[in-house]
Design a protein around this motif. Structure first.
Motif, PDB file in Angstrom:
ATOM      1  N   ARG A  35     -18.320  -3.636  -8.331  1.00 24.61           N
ATOM      2  CA  ARG A  35     -19.842  -3.120  -7.083  1.00 24.61           C
ATOM      3  C   ARG A  35     -20.791  -4.475  -7.514  1.00 24.61           C
ATOM      4  NH1 ARG A  35     -22.131   1.545  -9.833  1.00 24.61           N
ATOM      5  NH2 ARG A  35     -19.990   2.870  -9.995  1.00 24.61           N
ATOM      6  N   LYS A  76     -10.360  -0.856  -6.939  1.00 25.81           N
ATOM      7  CA  LYS A  76     -11.930  -1.466  -5.588  1.00 25.81           C
ATOM      8  C   LYS A  76     -12.245  -2.288  -6.244  1.00 25.81           C
ATOM      9  CE  LYS A  76     -13.649   3.138  -5.736  1.00 25.81           C
ATOM     10  NZ  LYS A  76     -14.617   3.653  -5.544  1.00 25.81           N
ATOM     11  N   PRO A  77     -12.643  -3.951  -5.027  1.00 24.21           N
ATOM     12  CA  PRO A  77     -13.775  -4.598  -5.587  1.00 24.21           C
ATOM     13  C   PRO A  77     -14.133  -4.313  -6.610  1.00 24.21           C
ATOM     14  CG  PRO A  77     -14.388  -4.051  -3.307  1.00 24.21           C
ATOM     15  CD  PRO A  77     -13.454  -2.871  -4.033  1.00 24.21           C
ATOM     16  N   LYS A  94      -4.606   5.116  -5.681  1.00 21.06           N
ATOM     17  CA  LYS A  94      -5.218   3.666  -4.978  1.00 21.06           C
ATOM     18  C   LYS A  94      -5.296   2.746  -5.053  1.00 21.06           C
ATOM     19  CE  LYS A  94      -7.991   7.807  -4.759  1.00 21.06           C
ATOM     20  NZ  LYS A  94      -9.421   7.963  -4.207  1.00 21.06           N
ATOM     21  N   GLN A 154     -21.333  -1.859   1.474  1.00 23.04           N
ATOM     22  CA  GLN A 154     -20.099  -2.378   0.400  1.00 23.04           C
ATOM     23  C   GLN A 154     -19.238  -0.100   0.061  1.00 23.04           C
ATOM     24  OE1 GLN A 154     -19.960  -2.873  -3.907  1.00 23.04           O
ATOM     25  NE2 GLN A 154     -18.586  -4.007  -3.373  1.00 23.04           N
ATOM     26  N   LYS A 155     -18.535  -0.125   1.343  1.00 17.66           N
ATOM     27  CA  LYS A 155     -18.297   1.822   1.483  1.00 17.66           C
ATOM     28  C   LYS A 155     -17.374   2.085   0.494  1.00 17.66           C
ATOM     29  CE  LYS A 155     -14.132   0.022   4.036  1.00 17.66           C
ATOM     30  NZ  LYS A 155     -12.977  -0.081   5.567  1.00 17.66           N
ATOM     31  N   GLU A 156     -16.361   1.171  -0.387  1.00 15.29           N
ATOM     32  CA  GLU A 156     -15.635   1.663  -1.402  1.00 15.29           C
ATOM     33  C   GLU A 156     -16.773   2.012  -2.632  1.00 15.29           C
ATOM     34  OE1 GLU A 156     -13.668  -2.216   0.203  1.00 15.29           O
ATOM     35  OE2 GLU A 156     -15.347  -2.358  -0.399  1.00 15.29           O
ATOM     36  N   TRP A 157     -18.263   1.952  -2.738  1.00 15.56           N
ATOM     37  CA  TRP A 157     -19.075   1.922  -3.672  1.00 15.56           C
ATOM     38  C   TRP A 157     -19.654   3.237  -3.341  1.00 15.56           C
ATOM     39  CZ3 TRP A 157     -17.717   2.510  -8.876  1.00 15.56           C
ATOM     40  CH2 TRP A 157     -16.416   1.441  -9.439  1.00 15.56           C
ATOM     41  N   TYR A 158     -20.431   2.747  -1.852  1.00 12.89           N
ATOM     42  CA  TYR A 158     -21.531   3.605  -1.252  1.00 12.89           C
ATOM     43  C   TYR A 158     -20.724   3.686   0.315  1.00 12.89           C
ATOM     44  CZ  TYR A 158     -23.573  -0.006  -5.001  1.00 12.89           C
ATOM     45  OH  TYR A 158     -23.372  -1.017  -5.999  1.00 12.89           O
ATOM     46  N   PRO A 159     -20.533   5.270   0.285  1.00 11.15           N
ATOM     47  CA  PRO A 159     -19.678   5.463   1.664  1.00 11.15           C
ATOM     48  C   PRO A 159     -20.439   5.822   2.512  1.00 11.15           C
ATOM     49  CG  PRO A 159     -19.445   6.502  -0.780  1.00 11.15           C
ATOM     50  CD  PRO A 159     -20.095   5.315  -1.062  1.00 11.15           C
ATOM     51  N   ARG A 208       0.608  -1.083   0.113  1.00 11.57           N
ATOM     52  CA  ARG A 208       0.075  -0.270   0.193  1.00 11.57           C
ATOM     53  C   ARG A 208       0.886   1.642   0.259  1.00 11.57           C
ATOM     54  NH1 ARG A 208      -5.132   1.445   1.040  1.00 11.57           N
ATOM     55  NH2 ARG A 208      -5.243   3.672   2.456  1.00 11.57           N
TER      56      ARG A 208
END
Length: 372
Positions: free
Chosen positions: A63, A60-61, A57, A118-123, A48
């Protein structure tokens, strides 16, 4: 002269020492295990820290696609979510992260910390619905009431305001936004339970509309109110509840406007809870408007009661989910008391709903005329 010779000897010795160190370093490099060196380089590049230093970055996984489960309160959305979770062993989603379920099918208010789907797409939401089951699917059902949950207590009090109760139903954009709004709970925060801003409603890929006999939805609403107020349900209590609804909301300007439209010929006399029937009509009109713009499915609660296996298979296929072989579908937990409506009341309610739908929406003729 002796000093000059000594100095020259010292320089030669220093160069010899340097040469020895260089040879040792070269030998050490050669002796390093090639696989260890390769692993070290790979670890550095994949770390990282290295990505941050390069200004990139972490990927992302994939979606998870959101499927809105749109059902007016009392339509049976919670029953459907519970049955899907128990039959698949997976958690579904909810806009209401302060009210979560466990694997024993119990619902807990303000007990578990909200966890995003899914915080990566829906924070900002939606949230995981069942704290004991994992989220492990490409698509997920998300329960939302789209401002419909606003409810009046039997004494005419409550937290509902006019915007939440009726105005958001009249305006489709406000309704749509309310479908993406929810609530979260964090036991370690100063303000433990609070509302969250809407997530991106355009990210919703599919819509599942759950409908039910409006008469049964109203009774279910009353039974829910009785439980919250720790009152024993009764025929008398039900009509007291409806009088409170009529007194509080029957003359708000949004409803009065439609009552005064001559072409609609709306008659509300003798109809218990008529503002709730008004809300049901416009709630589903909006839900149907949204559903038609996306891949959608419409399911009757009565079909779940009459043919659970076939109807649940249809729902799981639509949501891209599979039933586990060792699981059984859980029957719907219907608790409606139909005897609380008189024949005359049913006829008046049917006329009221049909008059509302005459010029407003094809939703009524498609889905609700069958009940009247």
């Amino acid at each position: 002269r002796m000093l000059s010779v000594g100095t020259r000897i010292s320089h030669k010795s220093f160069k010899a020492v340097l040469a020895v160190f260089a040879l040792l370093a070269l030998a050490g490099t050669i002796l390093i295990d090639k696989e260890s060196l390769a692993f070290s380089n790979q670890s550095i590049h994949e770390s990282r820290l290295f990505r941050i230093l390069r200004g990139k970055k972490a990927p992302k996984p994939a979606r998870i696609n959101l499927i809105w489960l749109l059902g007016f309160p009392g339509a049976g959305s919670s029953d459907v979510i519970t049955t899907v979770e128990q039959s698949t062993g997976l958690s579904m989603g909810t806009n209401y992260g302060n009210k979560l379920q466990t694997s024993d099918r119990l619902t807990h208010l303000n007990k578990f910390k909200s966890e995003k789907v899914q915080k990566e797409w829906y924070p900002v939401g939606p949230f995981k619905n069942n704290v004991d089951f994992p989220i492990d699917s490409d698509e997920i059902l998300v329960k939302t009431y789209c401002t419909g949950h606003c409810l009046t207590n039997t004494d005419g009090t409550g937290t509902c305001n006019r915007i939440g109760y009726i105005r958001s139903l009249i305006h489709i954009q406000k309704f749509w936004t309310s479908c993406a709004r929810g609530r979260k709970y964090n036991p370690t925060s100063r303000v433990k339970s609070n509302g969250v801003k809407p997530y991106r409603k355009h990210q919703v890929k599919k819509i599942f509309v759950l409908i039910r006999n409006p008469l049964d939805m109203i009774v279910s609403r009353y039974l829910h109110s009785s439980r919250e107020n720790k009152e024993k349900p009764s025929h008398e209590g039900f009509h007291h509840f409806c009088r409170a609804v009529n007194d509080r909301w029957g003359n708000v300007k949004e409803i009065k406007k439609y009552k005064n439209i001559v072409s609609l010929r709306l008659k509300t006399d003798g109809i218990p809870c008529y503002p709730e029937f008004f809300r049901i009509f416009y709630w589903y009109t909006n839900a149907w408007t949204l559903a038609k713009k996306r891949e959608h499915i419409v399911i009757r609660y009565e079909d779940l009661e009459n043919d659970l296996e076939k109807t649940m298979s249809k729902i799981l296929d639509f949501a891209g989910l599979k039933k586990l072989e060792d699981r059984e579908y859980i029957p719907m937990q219907s608790e409606v008391i139909t005897s609380w409506w008189t024949v005359e009341e049913k006829e008046k309610i049917g006329t009221f709903m049909k008059d509302l739908g005459r010029h407003q929406s094809d939703m009524m003729s498609r889905f609700f005329n069958q009940y009247f």
